[in-house]
Design a protein around this motif. Structure first.
Motif, PDB file in Angstrom:
ATOM      1  N   ARG A  26      10.312 -34.263  -9.176  1.00 54.04           N
ATOM      2  CA  ARG A  26      10.203 -33.403  -7.998  1.00 54.04           C
ATOM      3  C   ARG A  26      10.695 -34.059  -6.715  1.00 54.04           C
ATOM      4  O   ARG A  26      10.216 -33.814  -5.628  1.00 54.04           O
ATOM      5  CB  ARG A  26       8.756 -32.925  -7.800  1.00 54.04           C
ATOM      6  N   GLN A  27      11.730 -34.942  -6.869  1.00 52.83           N
ATOM      7  CA  GLN A  27      12.313 -35.543  -5.684  1.00 52.83           C
ATOM      8  C   GLN A  27      13.418 -34.675  -5.115  1.00 52.83           C
ATOM      9  O   GLN A  27      13.900 -34.909  -4.026  1.00 52.83           O
ATOM     10  CB  GLN A  27      12.897 -36.927  -6.043  1.00 52.83           C
ATOM     11  N   GLY A  28      13.848 -33.684  -5.883  1.00 55.16           N
ATOM     12  CA  GLY A  28      14.927 -32.819  -5.398  1.00 55.16           C
ATOM     13  C   GLY A  28      14.425 -31.668  -4.569  1.00 55.16           C
ATOM     14  O   GLY A  28      15.163 -30.808  -4.166  1.00 55.16           O
ATOM     15  N   LYS A  29      13.110 -31.586  -4.311  1.00 54.68           N
ATOM     16  CA  LYS A  29      12.550 -30.459  -3.563  1.00 54.68           C
ATOM     17  C   LYS A  29      12.372 -30.816  -2.104  1.00 54.68           C
ATOM     18  O   LYS A  29      12.174 -31.953  -1.771  1.00 54.68           O
ATOM     19  CB  LYS A  29      11.204 -30.046  -4.165  1.00 54.68           C
ATOM     20  N   GLU A  54       9.630 -41.470 -19.715  1.00 54.08           N
ATOM     21  CA  GLU A  54       8.516 -42.385 -19.884  1.00 54.08           C
ATOM     22  C   GLU A  54       8.248 -43.206 -18.629  1.00 54.08           C
ATOM     23  O   GLU A  54       7.162 -43.715 -18.437  1.00 54.08           O
ATOM     24  CB  GLU A  54       8.798 -43.332 -21.062  1.00 54.08           C
ATOM     25  N   GLU A  55       9.271 -43.355 -17.749  1.00 51.67           N
ATOM     26  CA  GLU A  55       9.079 -44.148 -16.546  1.00 51.67           C
ATOM     27  C   GLU A  55       8.040 -43.493 -15.652  1.00 51.67           C
ATOM     28  O   GLU A  55       8.080 -42.291 -15.410  1.00 51.67           O
ATOM     29  CB  GLU A  55      10.388 -44.274 -15.752  1.00 51.67           C
ATOM     30  N   PRO A  56       7.094 -44.249 -15.133  1.00 52.03           N
ATOM     31  CA  PRO A  56       6.077 -43.681 -14.251  1.00 52.03           C
ATOM     32  C   PRO A  56       6.666 -43.289 -12.910  1.00 52.03           C
ATOM     33  O   PRO A  56       7.672 -43.821 -12.467  1.00 52.03           O
ATOM     34  CB  PRO A  56       5.075 -44.845 -14.092  1.00 52.03           C
ATOM     35  N   VAL A  57       5.983 -42.355 -12.242  1.00 52.38           N
ATOM     36  CA  VAL A  57       6.447 -41.895 -10.940  1.00 52.38           C
ATOM     37  C   VAL A  57       6.508 -43.045  -9.949  1.00 52.38           C
ATOM     38  O   VAL A  57       7.310 -43.054  -9.027  1.00 52.38           O
ATOM     39  CB  VAL A  57       5.514 -40.771 -10.420  1.00 52.38           C
ATOM     40  N   SER A  58       5.661 -44.051 -10.124  1.00 51.34           N
ATOM     41  CA  SER A  58       5.627 -45.186  -9.199  1.00 51.34           C
ATOM     42  C   SER A  58       6.957 -45.940  -9.142  1.00 51.34           C
ATOM     43  O   SER A  58       7.193 -46.704  -8.217  1.00 51.34           O
ATOM     44  CB  SER A  58       4.508 -46.157  -9.590  1.00 51.34           C
ATOM     45  N   GLU A  59       7.813 -45.727 -10.121  1.00 56.67           N
ATOM     46  CA  GLU A  59       9.138 -46.347 -10.079  1.00 56.67           C
ATOM     47  C   GLU A  59       9.868 -45.951  -8.802  1.00 56.67           C
ATOM     48  O   GLU A  59      10.673 -46.714  -8.263  1.00 56.67           O
ATOM     49  CB  GLU A  59       9.966 -45.920 -11.304  1.00 56.67           C
ATOM     50  N   LEU A  60       9.624 -44.754  -8.308  1.00 56.66           N
ATOM     51  CA  LEU A  60      10.300 -44.282  -7.098  1.00 56.66           C
ATOM     52  C   LEU A  60       9.868 -45.071  -5.861  1.00 56.66           C
ATOM     53  O   LEU A  60      10.555 -45.059  -4.848  1.00 56.66           O
ATOM     54  CB  LEU A  60      10.034 -42.787  -6.897  1.00 56.66           C
ATOM     55  N   ASP A  61       8.720 -45.758  -5.959  1.00 56.49           N
ATOM     56  CA  ASP A  61       8.268 -46.561  -4.830  1.00 56.49           C
ATOM     57  C   ASP A  61       9.194 -47.744  -4.570  1.00 56.49           C
ATOM     58  O   ASP A  61       9.154 -48.357  -3.497  1.00 56.49           O
ATOM     59  CB  ASP A  61       6.845 -47.074  -5.079  1.00 56.49           C
ATOM     60  N   LYS A  62      10.026 -48.070  -5.584  1.00 55.83           N
ATOM     61  CA  LYS A  62      10.974 -49.168  -5.407  1.00 55.83           C
ATOM     62  C   LYS A  62      12.116 -48.797  -4.460  1.00 55.83           C
ATOM     63  O   LYS A  62      12.814 -49.676  -3.959  1.00 55.83           O
ATOM     64  CB  LYS A  62      11.570 -49.568  -6.761  1.00 55.83           C
ATOM     65  N   ALA A  79      13.759 -24.837 -15.458  1.00 58.72           N
ATOM     66  CA  ALA A  79      12.577 -24.443 -16.228  1.00 58.72           C
ATOM     67  C   ALA A  79      12.227 -25.482 -17.282  1.00 58.72           C
ATOM     68  O   ALA A  79      11.052 -25.795 -17.501  1.00 58.72           O
ATOM     69  CB  ALA A  79      12.830 -23.088 -16.896  1.00 58.72           C
ATOM     70  N   GLN A  80      13.240 -26.040 -17.934  1.00 58.39           N
ATOM     71  CA  GLN A  80      13.011 -27.051 -18.964  1.00 58.39           C
ATOM     72  C   GLN A  80      12.371 -28.292 -18.375  1.00 58.39           C
ATOM     73  O   GLN A  80      11.427 -28.859 -18.933  1.00 58.39           O
ATOM     74  CB  GLN A  80      14.354 -27.416 -19.629  1.00 58.39           C
ATOM     75  N   LEU A  81      12.870 -28.724 -17.235  1.00 59.22           N
ATOM     76  CA  LEU A  81      12.339 -29.938 -16.613  1.00 59.22           C
ATOM     77  C   LEU A  81      10.942 -29.719 -16.059  1.00 59.22           C
ATOM     78  O   LEU A  81      10.082 -30.593 -16.142  1.00 59.22           O
ATOM     79  CB  LEU A  81      13.288 -30.406 -15.507  1.00 59.22           C
ATOM     80  N   GLN A  82      10.703 -28.545 -15.502  1.00 58.39           N
ATOM     81  CA  GLN A  82       9.394 -28.268 -14.921  1.00 58.39           C
ATOM     82  C   GLN A  82       8.343 -27.965 -15.976  1.00 58.39           C
ATOM     83  O   GLN A  82       7.153 -27.965 -15.691  1.00 58.39           O
ATOM     84  CB  GLN A  82       9.494 -27.088 -13.939  1.00 58.39           C
ATOM     85  N   ALA A  83       8.783 -27.727 -17.208  1.00 59.74           N
ATOM     86  CA  ALA A  83       7.839 -27.418 -18.285  1.00 59.74           C
ATOM     87  C   ALA A  83       7.086 -28.648 -18.767  1.00 59.74           C
ATOM     88  O   ALA A  83       6.198 -28.552 -19.594  1.00 59.74           O
ATOM     89  CB  ALA A  83       8.577 -26.770 -19.459  1.00 59.74           C
ATOM     90  N   VAL A 117      18.728 -35.968 -13.004  1.00 59.32           N
ATOM     91  CA  VAL A 117      17.699 -35.428 -13.893  1.00 59.32           C
ATOM     92  C   VAL A 117      16.352 -36.076 -13.585  1.00 59.32           C
ATOM     93  O   VAL A 117      15.315 -35.401 -13.514  1.00 59.32           O
ATOM     94  CB  VAL A 117      18.083 -35.659 -15.371  1.00 59.32           C
ATOM     95  N   TYR A 118      16.352 -37.385 -13.391  1.00 57.41           N
ATOM     96  CA  TYR A 118      15.123 -38.117 -13.063  1.00 57.41           C
ATOM     97  C   TYR A 118      14.497 -37.542 -11.787  1.00 57.41           C
ATOM     98  O   TYR A 118      13.283 -37.308 -11.717  1.00 57.41           O
ATOM     99  CB  TYR A 118      15.444 -39.595 -12.872  1.00 57.41           C
ATOM    100  N   ALA A 119      15.350 -37.293 -10.774  1.00 57.43           N
ATOM    101  CA  ALA A 119      14.850 -36.779  -9.494  1.00 57.43           C
ATOM    102  C   ALA A 119      14.206 -35.408  -9.661  1.00 57.43           C
ATOM    103  O   ALA A 119      13.141 -35.139  -9.105  1.00 57.43           O
ATOM    104  CB  ALA A 119      15.995 -36.715  -8.489  1.00 57.43           C
ATOM    105  N   VAL A 120      14.851 -34.532 -10.433  1.00 59.59           N
ATOM    106  CA  VAL A 120      14.305 -33.196 -10.634  1.00 59.59           C
ATOM    107  C   VAL A 120      12.981 -33.261 -11.386  1.00 59.59           C
ATOM    108  O   VAL A 120      11.998 -32.590 -11.045  1.00 59.59           O
ATOM    109  CB  VAL A 120      15.310 -32.294 -11.392  1.00 59.59           C
ATOM    110  N   GLU A 121      12.929 -34.104 -12.419  1.00 60.88           N
ATOM    111  CA  GLU A 121      11.704 -34.220 -13.214  1.00 60.88           C
ATOM    112  C   GLU A 121      10.533 -34.727 -12.391  1.00 60.88           C
ATOM    113  O   GLU A 121       9.385 -34.357 -12.615  1.00 60.88           O
ATOM    114  CB  GLU A 121      11.943 -35.151 -14.402  1.00 60.88           C
TER     115      GLU A 121
END
Length: 220
Positions: A217-220, A150-158, A141-145, A211-215
């Motif tokens: 939404r990579q854990g879904k 600060e890192e942009p989602v595009s970081e995951l494109d790496k 709930a805390q993470l989804q709130a 934590v980064y993944a959950v924030e």
């Protein structure tokens, strides 16, 4: 002749001597644990942890002088192989998220069952993330709130497709052995992938990656 199994070395950092005594007595009932040291505050805890390099540190969150999170951040630098588990009375979701972002590999509440604590320490020593059951829903709930890094989602494109599978497993708290089994990889290969994920996302621990993944939404 069988080689004796090396016990899990544990250090206790808490400003309540009676509480430390109780935890020490509990762990001494189990032959696979060895309580190698204690400290009553964060400063002494850091010194003792550097000296002893225990497998697991049970660290109180709220202590006079230096907080548990501050002690955690300083311990990590000189004790990279030590699993640091917060053991606290705080059931605040923000405290939980802060501790995990700082690199704690677990967050347990002091009123948990003794057997649960013993199992959790064993899991932490094996490289797993351990969070009190009462806190897992609060974390999501805390993470989804909207508590975003600060890192942009595009970081995951790496990340490569395989590395995205790895971080997905990390978000579920899986150990390297568990990830290897899930993805049918050698454990040594998993370790390399985890290191690459941390480097690409500029993170310092597998818990921060979870934590980064959950924030994001990579854990879904």
């Amino acid at each position: 002749m069988e080689t004796p199994v090396k016990p899990i070395t544990v250090m206790l950092v808490d400003d309540h001597a009676l509480f430390r005594s109780g935890i020490r007595s509990l762990l001494q009932r189990h032959t696979d644990f060895s309580v190698v040291g204690e400290a009553a505050d964060g400063v002494e805890g850091i010194k003792r942890a550097i000296q002893l390099q225990p497998d697991v540190v049970l660290l109180d969150l709220n202590m006079a002088g230096m907080s548990g999170v501050e002690a955690l951040q300083l311990m990590q630098h000189d004790c990279p192989d030590t699993a640091i588990v917060m053991l606290t009375v705080s059931e605040d979701a923000e405290d939980l998220a802060t501790a995990l972002r700082a690199g704690a590999c677990g967050y347990l509440i002091k009123n948990i069952d003794a057997d649960y604590l013993v199992r959790a320490i064993r899991r932490a020593a094996a490289g797993e993330v351990v969070i009190a059951e009462a806190m897992t829903g609060k974390l999501v709930a805390q993470l989804q709130a909207g508590t975003r890094r600060e890192e942009p989602v595009s970081e995951l494109d790496k990340l490569t497709p395989r590395e995205k599978e790895i971080i997905d497993c990390l978000s579920r708290g899986e150990s390297n052995k568990g990830i290897a089994r899930t993805l049918d990889l050698a454990e040594s290969t998993v370790k390399i992938h985890v290191q690459n994920v941390l480097k690409k996302l500029n993170l310092t621990s597998r818990v921060q990656a979870a934590v980064y993944a959950v924030e994001h939404r990579q854990g879904k």
